[in-house]
Scaffold this motif. Structure first.
Motif, PDB file in Angstrom:
ATOM      1  N   ASN A 105       0.795  -1.248   0.084  1.00  0.00           N
ATOM      2  CA  ASN A 105       0.013  -0.046   0.069  1.00  0.00           C
ATOM      3  C   ASN A 105       0.818   1.213   0.120  1.00  0.00           C
ATOM      4  O   ASN A 105       1.203   1.750   1.044  1.00  0.00           O
ATOM      5  CB  ASN A 105      -0.863   0.042   1.188  1.00  0.00           C
ATOM      6  N   ALA A 106       1.271   1.878  -1.134  1.00  0.00           N
ATOM      7  CA  ALA A 106       1.817   3.259  -1.381  1.00  0.00           C
ATOM      8  C   ALA A 106       0.938   4.113  -1.602  1.00  0.00           C
ATOM      9  O   ALA A 106       1.386   4.998  -2.085  1.00  0.00           O
ATOM     10  CB  ALA A 106       2.854   2.970  -2.444  1.00  0.00           C
ATOM     11  N   GLY A 107      -0.294   4.213  -0.991  1.00  0.00           N
ATOM     12  CA  GLY A 107      -1.320   5.044  -1.357  1.00  0.00           C
ATOM     13  C   GLY A 107      -1.374   6.195  -0.160  1.00  0.00           C
ATOM     14  O   GLY A 107      -1.988   7.172  -0.627  1.00  0.00           O
ATOM     15  N   ARG A 108      -0.631   6.156   0.772  1.00  0.00           N
ATOM     16  CA  ARG A 108      -0.584   6.901   2.075  1.00  0.00           C
ATOM     17  C   ARG A 108       0.650   7.490   2.333  1.00  0.00           C
ATOM     18  O   ARG A 108       1.621   7.058   1.892  1.00  0.00           O
ATOM     19  CB  ARG A 108      -1.180   6.369   3.360  1.00  0.00           C
ATOM     20  N   GLY A 109       0.568   8.821   2.687  1.00  0.00           N
ATOM     21  CA  GLY A 109       1.884   9.539   2.905  1.00  0.00           C
ATOM     22  C   GLY A 109       2.448   9.428   4.280  1.00  0.00           C
ATOM     23  O   GLY A 109       3.350  10.049   4.537  1.00  0.00           O
ATOM     24  N   ASN A 110       1.835   8.621   5.084  1.00  0.00           N
ATOM     25  CA  ASN A 110       2.350   8.344   6.381  1.00  0.00           C
ATOM     26  C   ASN A 110       3.874   7.725   6.266  1.00  0.00           C
ATOM     27  O   ASN A 110       3.894   6.695   5.988  1.00  0.00           O
ATOM     28  CB  ASN A 110       1.414   7.384   7.251  1.00  0.00           C
ATOM     29  N   PRO A 111       4.814   8.553   6.935  1.00  0.00           N
ATOM     30  CA  PRO A 111       6.218   8.013   6.760  1.00  0.00           C
ATOM     31  C   PRO A 111       6.501   6.745   7.526  1.00  0.00           C
ATOM     32  O   PRO A 111       5.753   6.647   8.715  1.00  0.00           O
ATOM     33  CB  PRO A 111       7.145   8.933   7.138  1.00  0.00           C
ATOM     34  N   ASN A 112       7.376   5.893   7.521  1.00  0.00           N
ATOM     35  CA  ASN A 112       7.609   4.505   8.229  1.00  0.00           C
ATOM     36  C   ASN A 112       8.868   4.939   8.901  1.00  0.00           C
ATOM     37  O   ASN A 112       9.530   3.879   9.284  1.00  0.00           O
ATOM     38  CB  ASN A 112       7.637   3.475   7.352  1.00  0.00           C
ATOM     39  N   TRP A 113       9.299   6.100   9.232  1.00  0.00           N
ATOM     40  CA  TRP A 113      10.304   6.326  10.289  1.00  0.00           C
ATOM     41  C   TRP A 113       9.969   7.367  11.085  1.00  0.00           C
ATOM     42  O   TRP A 113       8.907   8.216  11.022  1.00  0.00           O
ATOM     43  CB  TRP A 113      11.482   6.827   9.507  1.00  0.00           C
ATOM     44  N   VAL A 114      10.700   7.600  12.340  1.00  0.00           N
ATOM     45  CA  VAL A 114      10.405   8.445  13.475  1.00  0.00           C
ATOM     46  C   VAL A 114      11.518   9.200  13.895  1.00  0.00           C
ATOM     47  O   VAL A 114      12.578   8.374  14.007  1.00  0.00           O
ATOM     48  CB  VAL A 114       9.501   7.831  14.326  1.00  0.00           C
ATOM     49  N   ALA A 115      11.328  10.176  14.296  1.00  0.00           N
ATOM     50  CA  ALA A 115      12.444  11.067  15.050  1.00  0.00           C
ATOM     51  C   ALA A 115      12.619  10.325  16.424  1.00  0.00           C
ATOM     52  O   ALA A 115      11.757  10.925  17.274  1.00  0.00           O
ATOM     53  CB  ALA A 115      12.387  12.534  14.831  1.00  0.00           C
ATOM     54  N   THR A 116      13.787   9.943  16.801  1.00  0.00           N
ATOM     55  CA  THR A 116      13.785   9.104  18.077  1.00  0.00           C
ATOM     56  C   THR A 116      14.264  10.201  19.186  1.00  0.00           C
ATOM     57  O   THR A 116      13.884  10.141  20.309  1.00  0.00           O
ATOM     58  CB  THR A 116      14.386   8.046  18.045  1.00  0.00           C
TER      59      THR A 116
END
Length: 543
Positions: A39-50
């Motif tokens: 699913n490359a339909g959403r712009g929610n990134p899969n990384w976070v600033a820790t």
């Protein structure tokens, strides 16, 4: 595969609503064939600033000790943290917990912020501590005092660029870019700056809600498109910019870098727009949504170039991987055309606005637009309980300060590396990696696959013309989902070319993007085979 009539039913839906249907198809396909569901339909990134998050959660631990310092009831009741001496207690506590995650960041952050902004240490730490506890309503309601100064400085870097605009911006902390859009549309209408029947311009392609909101009966705005075509590297042509000379165009709404093409306005384009505003349209209202600016080196927003004409919208969601935090900001320069235009409204409108905002102040005509937006966000009557959740504002401060402390911009470089690696993987899958060169204005957060443009070079003009006559453009997205388990959004819903697809380069593992590219190629081969079967024509197409 969905038939033509079925696909026509979906034409009226937003791409984000069509996505749900595509997801169901793709999940079903992946279950039946054991292929991956992508699913490359959403712009929610899969990384976070820790780093700033570690600071946030450690700060919360200190805040609890401050509550218990005031009251420690055995039933689990604490008191409100007290300001006097709190900075010294915080520094001592951090020294005792120096091995905890987040301690080094907070230890560096405190003296940095105090020195850079001239903060009183106790006042600053108390704002952080009392806010993370969340025991008070937001005061000021628009934005906490220290947080506003911190976010102002962050926005100078993140969106305004060089040269830094003179003066300062008033900022309203809001629940992400989503809330910013809703509040702005509402207040522009309430303050008679945009009324039903007015004409605005949209920079297209553009994030779909900007298209959809203009058509709601609440606003009922006429729209002129200012197109940024692929043939012009997704920059506005001179002919398109000239449309803004028409005085009937009251406002110009821009997403910069654009969504989905991902292209930032070039220096040349910004210069042309600035010249137009300064020489021909000093009354043009501009709204710029700059959420992806941090993915472009030396980014420059219209907020920085034309601060007096522009309302800025920013969201922390994409850069820091915090869509669930709902952190955004509206920025309006202290010297702006909006306040001046409200002051010059016809007498009847001014009196109506006096009545609207009269319960808030004895002098409603002096109320700035930014403060009217705050009031309107709570239907005026609930203005006294307006404001973004205080723990959210603390997170906003910490995200901003972590970026300021990162003088080498290691975090920004890492984010850019992630999306660019995926971009080149996608291009490799499409067979384009050796045919394209990087564009310095491209954010690489989304990719817009112009299928028709690509297919003409790969399956031939005749096959494409046959395809366009016999197949609905949405078939492309549905076929990808059903045959390959891949979800991409239809570009037509963003006023991009009908035969195009938006792919998010932010939300899937690095190693799947070449699969997406190969899936698109496979669909093209299927279309070409169907063309050959229908016409008997062969040859001239590339595998």
């Amino acid at each position: 595969m969905a038939d033509l009539l079925t696909l026509k039913k979906f034409e009226a839906l937003s791409p984000f609503e069509i996505k749900d249907e595509l997801i169901n198809l793709a999940k079903s396909a992946s279950k039946q064939s054991q292929m991956a569901f992508l699913n490359a339909g959403r712009g929610n990134p899969n990384w976070v600033a820790t780093t700033p998050r570690e600071g946030f959660f450690l700060l919360g631990q200190f805040a609890i000790t401050e509550s218990k310092r005031v009251i420690e009831h055995p039933a689990g009741i604490g008191g409100m943290p007290q300001a006097k001496g709190i900075a010294g207690r915080f520094e001592a506590w951090l020294a005792q917990h120096k091995d905890m995650p987040g301690a080094s960041f907070l230890t560096e952050m405190l003296p940095f912020a105090v020195k850079k902004f001239g903060f009183d240490p106790d006042a600053f730490v108390h704002e952080l501590v009392d806010s993370i506890i969340g025991d008070n309503y937001p005061v000021p309601d628009r934005m906490l005092v220290h947080n506003e100064k911190i976010v102002h400085e962050y926005l100078m870097w993140a969106v305004c660029g060089e040269p830094r605009p003179a003066g300062k911006f008033d900022i309203y902390a809001v629940e992400g870019g989503t809330a910013a859009m809703c509040y702005l549309f509402k207040s522009l209408k309430a303050n008679r700056l945009l009324v039903p029947g007015d004409t605005i311009a949209l920079a297209t392609p553009i994030f779909t809600p900007y298209i959809e909101m203009t058509h709601l009966e609440d606003y009922d705005l006429k729209v002129v498109q200012i197109r940024a075509p692929q043939e012009n590297k997704f920059q506005f042509t001179d002919e398109e910019i000239k449309k803004l000379e028409d005085p009937k165009v009251k406002a110009f709404f821009v997403v910069n870098p654009s969504n989905p093409p991902g292209m930032a306005l070039s220096k040349e384009t910004i210069a042309k727009l600035a010249n137009l505003v300064k020489t021909k349209r000093p009354d043009l209202m501009i709204l710029t949504d700059d959420v992806y600016g941090t993915f472009v080196h030396n980014f420059r927003s219209l907020l920085g170039e034309l601060p007096h004409n522009t309302i800025g919208v920013y969201s922390y969601s994409k850069y820091f991987g915090c869509t669930g935090w709902r952190l955004g900001a509206i920025a309006i320069h202290e010297d702006n055309i909006f306040d001046k235009m409200i002051a010059k409204l016809p007498d009847a409108a001014v009196k109506a606005l006096d009545k609207r905002y009269g319960p808030l102040t004895l002098e409603p005509r002096k109320l700035k637009l930014i403060d009217r937006i705050v009031a309107d966000s709570r239907d005026v009557a609930l203005n006294h309980t307006a404001g973004l959740s205080l723990p959210q504002q603390v997170m906003m401060s910490l995200f901003s300060l972590s970026e300021m402390l990162d003088v080498k911009k290691a975090y920004q470089a890492a984010c850019m590396e992630i999306v660019n690696k995926r971009l080149w993987s996608l291009l490799d899958g499409l067979g384009l990696a050796d045919k394209l060169t990087p564009n310095p204005n491209y954010d690489a957060y989304y990719g817009l696959i112009d299928f028709e443009f690509w297919a003409r070079k790969n399956i031939g003009d005749d096959a494409v013309e046959h395809l366009k006559k016999n197949v609905h453009p949405l078939d492309l997205a549905f076929r990808l989902a059903e045959a390959h388990g891949i979800v991409l959004l239809n570009g037509g819903g963003f006023d991009a070319p009908e035969w195009s697809l938006r792919v998010s380069l932010a939300n899937l593992p690095d190693d799947v993007y070449d699969d997406i590219g190969r899936g698109v190629r496979a669909i093209a081969r299927g279309y070409r085979d169907a063309y050959e079967a229908a016409t008997g024509n062969k040859g001239g197409a590339k595998r």
